[in-house]
Scaffold this active site. Structure first.
Site, mmCIF file in Angstrom:
data_model
loop_
_atom_site.group_PDB
_atom_site.id
_atom_site.type_symbol
_atom_site.label_atom_id
_atom_site.label_comp_id
_atom_site.label_asym_id
_atom_site.label_seq_id
_atom_site.Cartn_x
_atom_site.Cartn_y
_atom_site.Cartn_z
ATOM 1 C CE LYS A 112 -29.625 130.125 -6.810
ATOM 2 N NZ LYS A 112 -28.460 130.579 -7.591
ATOM 3 C CE LYS A 194 -27.020 123.076 -3.547
ATOM 4 N NZ LYS A 194 -25.939 123.513 -4.360
ATOM 5 C CE LYS A 197 -21.618 129.593 -3.669
ATOM 6 N NZ LYS A 197 -20.419 129.628 -4.450
#
Ligand code: ATP
Ligand code: LTN
Length: 330
Positions: A112, A194, A197
């Site tokens: 992230k 994976k 969202k």
């Protein structure tokens, strides 16, 4: 005493089939065998920039989704993280027993942080400690999550063990519950990644629980396949394995029954049937999402916060006392 489970999801982006098959579905299955706490973790959501209005709306939407997938508010406690102040307060105490080097190792942080470039907030770095606080406040036995949360769970255990060692027995050390099948549903567009969202590029690879039938049809139609034509579970063919896993979990047919069902057929049949079972699953679910009354939702979340507070409050008080944090009130 019944054993406890705690889990949560972030009210960001759109909930997808991976979140459902890897986590929510198991919460529903386990809720009657455990004392269950299901949290909407909005304090985790703000570790990356959020529009306040959107965040508020997504928080309520996620609560509706919890209920519509089958979480029973008469049996389980459903609440919003920011409604229970103990989560933020215990995070501070745990910050003081967590090492920088432990957080620097977290792969989710590294991923992230790379996406945020120079705007990496301190909160993003501290995300796993807030997660540990969530879990430890409830003296949790079991944490049902997808595979991607395994490293965070290991850190939570390490923090609990260290705190108990240094300040006396305070927290139960939780175990992860990661399902054998479905813990890592892959993107339909790129089966090496994976389903996620928060990954904007992969919208096409992600079936959202609130997608309409057309979107579901389009996404399965475009789903990547691998070489070879035979429709069977095969670890060496990740795309088909993923599609068959989704079919297996949604229909509850055994892998052998699934292979028999598709025996001698091709990808077209697999995609068509997968589209049908997904739409069949989503339609009544979406009707339930829409049917939940706003006032009723407020009532459930208020009651949930009060029940959560009743467990979290005493745990926090004990942790503070054990650390020697005694002030005017004690
Ligand atoms: P995303 O990567 O999609 O943003 P997340 O992990 O940040 O997901 P949450 O909504 O907080 O989002 O996750 C809720 C639960 O869904 C967690 O238990 C997580 O492990 C699980 N989960 C997320 N993606 C998948 C996936 N592709 N397959 C299985 N489980 C998943
Ligand atoms: N980091 C988790 C969400 C989360 C969570 C928790 C899961 C926050 N606190 C406590 C289980 C228990 C994720 O899935 N992204």
């Amino acid at each position: 005493m019944p054993k406890r489970i705690f889990s949560g999801a972030q009210p960001t982006g759109n909930v997808h089939l991976g979140n459902y098959l890897g986590a929510l579905r198991n919460w529903v299955a386990l809720q009657r065998d455990y004392e269950s706490f299901f949290c909407i973790v909005n304090l985790h959501a703000i570790t990356v920039p959020q529009d306040p209005k959107v965040l508020a709306a997504k928080t309520r939407e996620l609560a509706r989704i919890y209920l519509a997938v089958g979480i029973d508010p008469e049996v389980s406690t459903v609440f919003v993280q920011s409604d229970v102040a103990a989560h933020a307060e215990l995070t501070w105490l745990l910050n003081c027993v967590t090492r920088m080097s432990e957080l620097e190792r977290m792969t989710q942080f590294k991923d992230k942080a790379r996406k945020q470039q120079e705007n990496v907030g301190v909160g993003l770095f501290d995300y796993p400690v807030l997660m540990a606080a969530d879990i430890l406040l409830y003296q949790t036995d079991l944490v049902p999550v997808g595979e991607d949360q395994k490293q965070h769970l290991e850190l939570t255990r390490d923090i609990a063990i260290r705190f108990n060692r240094d300040y006396g027995e305070t927290f139960r050390v939780p175990d992860p519950f990661i399902p054998k099948v479905g813990a890592r549903i892959m993107s339909l567009a790129d089966p090496a990644k994976k389903m996620s969202k928060s990954d904007e590029e992969s919208e096409a690879g992600c079936i959202m629980l609130l997608d309409d039938a057309d979107a579901v049809r389009r996404k399965f139609k475009r789903a990547v396949t691998d070489s070879g034509t035979e429709i069977r579970f095969d670890a060496a063919r990740p795309a088909i394995n993923n599609l068959l896993t989704i079919y297996h979990l949604l229909t509850e047919k055994t892998p052998a029954e699934v292979e028999e069902h598709f025996g001698g057929q091709g990808y077209a049949k697999l995609k068509a049937d997968l589209t049908d079972v997904t739409i069949e699953f989503l339609k009544p679910f979406q009707e339930r999402v829409r049917a939940i009354d706003d006032g009723k939702l407020d009532e459930i979340l208020e009651r949930g916060a009060a029940r959560a507070e009743a467990i979290a409050g005493p745990t926090l008080a004990q942790a503070k006392a054990n650390m020697g944090l005694t002030g005017a009130k004690s």
